[in-house]
Design a protein around this motif. Structure first.
Motif, PDB file in Angstrom:
ATOM      1  N   PRO A 136      11.012   0.911 -13.659  1.00  0.00           N
ATOM      2  CA  PRO A 136      11.160   1.887 -14.758  1.00  0.00           C
ATOM      3  C   PRO A 136      11.019   3.344 -14.292  1.00  0.00           C
ATOM      4  N   ASP A 137      10.275   3.576 -13.210  1.00  0.00           N
ATOM      5  CA  ASP A 137      10.115   4.953 -12.718  1.00  0.00           C
ATOM      6  C   ASP A 137      11.215   5.361 -11.740  1.00  0.00           C
ATOM      7  N   LEU A 138      12.174   4.474 -11.516  1.00  0.00           N
ATOM      8  CA  LEU A 138      13.259   4.743 -10.567  1.00  0.00           C
ATOM      9  C   LEU A 138      12.688   5.136  -9.199  1.00  0.00           C
ATOM     10  N   LEU A 139      11.692   4.367  -8.771  1.00  0.00           N
ATOM     11  CA  LEU A 139      11.008   4.652  -7.517  1.00  0.00           C
ATOM     12  C   LEU A 139      11.850   4.289  -6.304  1.00  0.00           C
TER      13      LEU A 139
ATOM     14  N   ASP B 163       0.839  -1.211   0.000  1.00  0.00           N
ATOM     15  CA  ASP B 163       0.000   0.000   0.000  1.00  0.00           C
ATOM     16  C   ASP B 163       0.871   1.258   0.000  1.00  0.00           C
ATOM     17  N   ALA B 164       1.905   1.230   0.823  1.00  0.00           N
ATOM     18  CA  ALA B 164       2.800   2.393   0.896  1.00  0.00           C
ATOM     19  C   ALA B 164       3.507   2.626  -0.433  1.00  0.00           C
ATOM     20  N   VAL B 165       3.949   1.538  -1.066  1.00  0.00           N
ATOM     21  CA  VAL B 165       4.629   1.668  -2.358  1.00  0.00           C
ATOM     22  C   VAL B 165       3.677   2.291  -3.381  1.00  0.00           C
TER      23      VAL B 165
ATOM     24  N   ARG C 199       4.213   5.962  -5.131  1.00  0.00           N
ATOM     25  CA  ARG C 199       4.332   6.081  -6.583  1.00  0.00           C
ATOM     26  C   ARG C 199       3.355   7.130  -7.099  1.00  0.00           C
ATOM     27  N   THR C 200       2.128   7.074  -6.585  1.00  0.00           N
ATOM     28  CA  THR C 200       1.116   8.053  -6.991  1.00  0.00           C
ATOM     29  C   THR C 200       1.554   9.474  -6.653  1.00  0.00           C
ATOM     30  N   LEU C 201       2.172   9.622  -5.493  1.00  0.00           N
ATOM     31  CA  LEU C 201       2.577  10.961  -5.036  1.00  0.00           C
ATOM     32  C   LEU C 201       3.894  11.428  -5.665  1.00  0.00           C
ATOM     33  N   GLY C 202       4.564  10.537  -6.397  1.00  0.00           N
ATOM     34  CA  GLY C 202       5.864  10.914  -6.953  1.00  0.00           C
ATOM     35  C   GLY C 202       6.970  10.955  -5.913  1.00  0.00           C
ATOM     36  N   LEU C 203       6.779  10.222  -4.814  1.00  0.00           N
ATOM     37  CA  LEU C 203       7.814  10.149  -3.778  1.00  0.00           C
ATOM     38  C   LEU C 203       8.648   8.899  -3.985  1.00  0.00           C
ATOM     39  N   SER C 204       9.957   9.019  -3.951  1.00  0.00           N
ATOM     40  CA  SER C 204      10.749   7.793  -4.020  1.00  0.00           C
ATOM     41  C   SER C 204      10.967   7.234  -2.616  1.00  0.00           C
TER      42      SER C 204
END
Lengths: 480, 480
Positions: free
Chosen positions: B464-467, B60-62, B66-71
């Protein structure tokens, strides 16, 4: 990506012109031994068999095949048991044999390491290493024919896994030709090197789908010059597992093999080798072939003696014989090998290579044999193998008078029934042999979506054109 | 991908609203211990520290991040030595701590396996396993604080590697939350399972850049209830290496530790622990702390006795003491630990973790110490470590009166000089600690293009998003 048959002749000419005639076989008679699998169950074909002599020649061949739109099936000693090195079809695919890359580049006893080319035969590597007082522990029936590149590509197992691990744990580094023709040089001999993601792990067990292994750095240990081997009679498989647990503790890390066999093993071994001495009564329900080995100051013989005294006093082992000489030990191992040959002599049959957790192994074998007996009452099941690893080869032998399609049907039914029991016990349908083409559909149909997505992502990242070993491990596009 | 500071307050509110306040720390004081590294060299910040209690909460946190653009920077016990778990910058990054996923899911002594959550503390796992008569061999200084997820992510080493391997070899399966929020369930406890590419290998040593490890299946062995420990005095590091080779053969697979120390170790240990008894003369140029251990019927004490008789007769070992009790053995290990504490008490210094082939280790240490003495005559070098693995910690201690920037400069010079010698010996700049952020530039500047291309391809295929863990191991875009 692949070409139709009519283009084959032209491809052959181009391959020979660009790579040299001596590197490229195209006659059916010359290619036959590369196109037929170890058991002789399957014979395929190929546009050509390319046999490079150096890493650069492998890279050149990869680049040329990519240009021509030919896919590549890498092959070592062609002793695999799951058709990982045999093309799906004669058109559009070449076999790239590593057999001529067979140089031992170096053996560094002082560093406990060696660097060998992919085409070196396993037993020849072991012998050369032994001459330096060192030991490479990988040991399997095919070691006189299999080649180390194939062992690494398939992450081969064998009889010493319980002590030394699968091939993966015996590899320090790799040299790999990648699908884009570049050479990955990871041939380190460092014992300890923890610089992030360990790239070599990707290629070990990939069966040539991500790159072509051209050389390997091996992890060596001192040669175990003291070995003692015993053949033991027990009351049941349950007792054999209890014996394994006790041996694991009592003999610590010095046990090097622990093979379970049923009494039928002796019958089969005798069918293959009529003169083979069987130095134990065939009346026990279960047998264990056990080996303890070591180098240096540990008294291995005394350890075996005291271990057996204890387990016989406790009636876990009912009878036993310790080999008094190397020749006697060799004879004990011949029973194990003869059992396999005896099965082969009874004609084609269902071979398996499954694993379950050790604690459910006995129950699993009982259930699986019962389910197979119910489905195929005329067939005989035989279960044996590397019990300490939870790995059993449960094979099913149809009677002689079942032939042709009826035999194939029985084999298929046996496999289906067995795999259903494996699934119920959360086991593996391939404990040590790999996936190849033979187990692909059974593998894919059990593959969780998350696993599949990862495997596909990795394949597409490293081999986007699907150049290497098409049809091995995964089908593209996805089967679902 | 990341947000500027002004967005942080809003992100904090959203994280707390969606994940629950109890899961999300946002106060600087609460976050401090997660944002400061083990040595206290670096203090960073984060948008928040997220502390899930279950695999689903990690997923859930991941998904939310990702939605918030936080790595996301995954963190275990925060005992890493290369800044792999500390954000680069306070904005745009959250720390995801696994510390509340600390359940031992099960220990199956009968299967030689256990399943534990990523946040379990290593020593607590070891103790629980010991209570079942079993042993998990990973052993390192931080074991009272480090957590198993971090050990696996960093492929931790330690003092028992020469016998049992790095963490990689002790793992049977993994559960991982992937960057897309899906859960990879590979928590098998099968000892042998060779179904193609071994996906878990990707995450071991990736330091949280490819997925977040949430649980681990561990490979267990019987508890080695017989242990003997000796402290030996020798004439040189060369002799210590010769002793290792002989011990490797004479003691077979029963040697569990072999640590090299110079006489300075005693001085440093005494500085940290003034009352520590040193039961050997400090006049020898080299010392080895050696341990043999095992379970069952092998007479470990007799083995050590006979081994030492042999090597003392041959004058390879000049003096030695065998611990007569567990307390004495503990004191010998305290010298090893005290030496580290003593170094810390002398202030910040250059710590390294390098490896070279065993056959060049002595020459390497001599050359490196000479090069450092030439560049930094006022500093002291100390070389010690897991010599059997070719792994040495060559540290450089500036004198007390060098402080501030001059001290940092000396440390930088020492590292540069050392790494140049490592390169000449084809060694590794990270034998066991990993890359993290601390060694990233040294790693990347030595990374062959083919290796880099593979690493980038894998990262882009899986994240791919370098999260996950930006700035750890690799910089994006490429530095060149």
């Amino acid at each position: 990506m692949t070409n139709q048959g009519s283009a084959t002749a032209e491809h052959r000419l181009t391959l020979q012109a660009k790579l040299g005639e001596s590197m490229v076989l195209t006659e059916s008679a010359d290619m036959l031994r590369y196109c037929r699998d170890w058991h002789g169950d399957v014979t395929s074909g190929a546009v050509a068999v390319i046999r490079p002599r150096s890493t650069q020649e492998v890279a050149d061949a990869v680049n040329l095949c990519r240009t021509l739109g030919l896919s590549i099936v890498p092959q070592g000693g062609n002793t695999g048991l799951v058709l990982g090195g045999i093309p799906d079809k004669p058109d559009g695919q070449v076999i790239l044999s590593l057999e001529r890359m067979n140089q031992i580049r170096r053996i560094d006893a002082e560093d406990f390491s060696a660097v060998v080319e992919a085409g070196c035969i396993l037993s020849e590597i072991k012998d050369a290493i032994m001459d330096k007082g060192m030991f490479f522990p990988l040991a399997l029936g095919a070691q006189g024919s299999c080649r180390i590149g194939g062992n690494v590509s398939t992450n081969a197992g064998g009889i010493n896994v319980l002590r030394y691990g699968m091939t993966r744990e015996l590899v320090l580094g790799l040299e790999v030709v990648l699908p884009d023709g570049t050479i990955y040089d990871g041939l380190t001999t460092l014992r300890k090197d923890n610089r992030g993601i360990d790239l070599k792990q990707l290629f070990i067990g990939a069966e040539g789908t991500l790159g072509i292994i051209t050389a390997v750095s091996l992890k060596l240990t001192p040669y175990p010059d003291h070995v003692t081997t015993a053949l033991l009679g027990l009351a049941s498989l349950e007792d054999a597992i209890a014996l394994y647990r006790r041996a694991r503790r009592d003999c610590c890390d010095l046990m090097s093999a622990f093979e379970f066999m049923p009494p039928l093993a002796f019958t089969l071994a005798k069918e293959a080798m009529p003169d083979l001495p069987i130095p134990i009564s065939a009346d026990y329900p279960a047998y264990v072939l056990m080996e303890i080995s070591g180098s240096g100051l540990v008294d291995i013989d005394d350890l075996m003696q005291r271990f057996l005294e204890g387990v016989m006093t406790d009636e876990l082992v009912l009878d036993g014989t310790i080999a008094a000489s190397q020749a006697q030990a060799r004879n004990l191992w011949l029973i194990r090998e003869g059992m396999n040959e005896g099965q082969a002599k009874r004609g084609s049959h269902m071979r398996s290579d499954v694993s379950v957790p050790l604690s459910s192994l006995a129950e699993f074998v009982a259930e699986a044999e019962m389910a197979i007996a119910a489905a195929l009452p005329e067939c005989i099941s035989i279960s044996y193998g590397h019990v300490g690893d939870g790995n059993v080869h449960l094979n099913v032998l149809p009677p002689n008078d079942i032939t042709g399609q009826a035999r194939l049907d029985a084999i298929y039914t046996a496999k289906t029934v067995l795999n259903e029991v494996v699934d119920r016990f959360l086991g593996s349908i391939s404990a040590e042999h790999g996936i190849g083409r033979l187990k692909r559909s059974d593998f894919e149909s059990r593959l969780p979506e998350t696993h599949r997505n990862l495997l596909v992502a990795i394949k597409r990242a490293i081999d986007p054109d699907l150049l290497l070993n098409p049809g091995c491990q995964l089908s593209f596009p996805p089967i679902s």
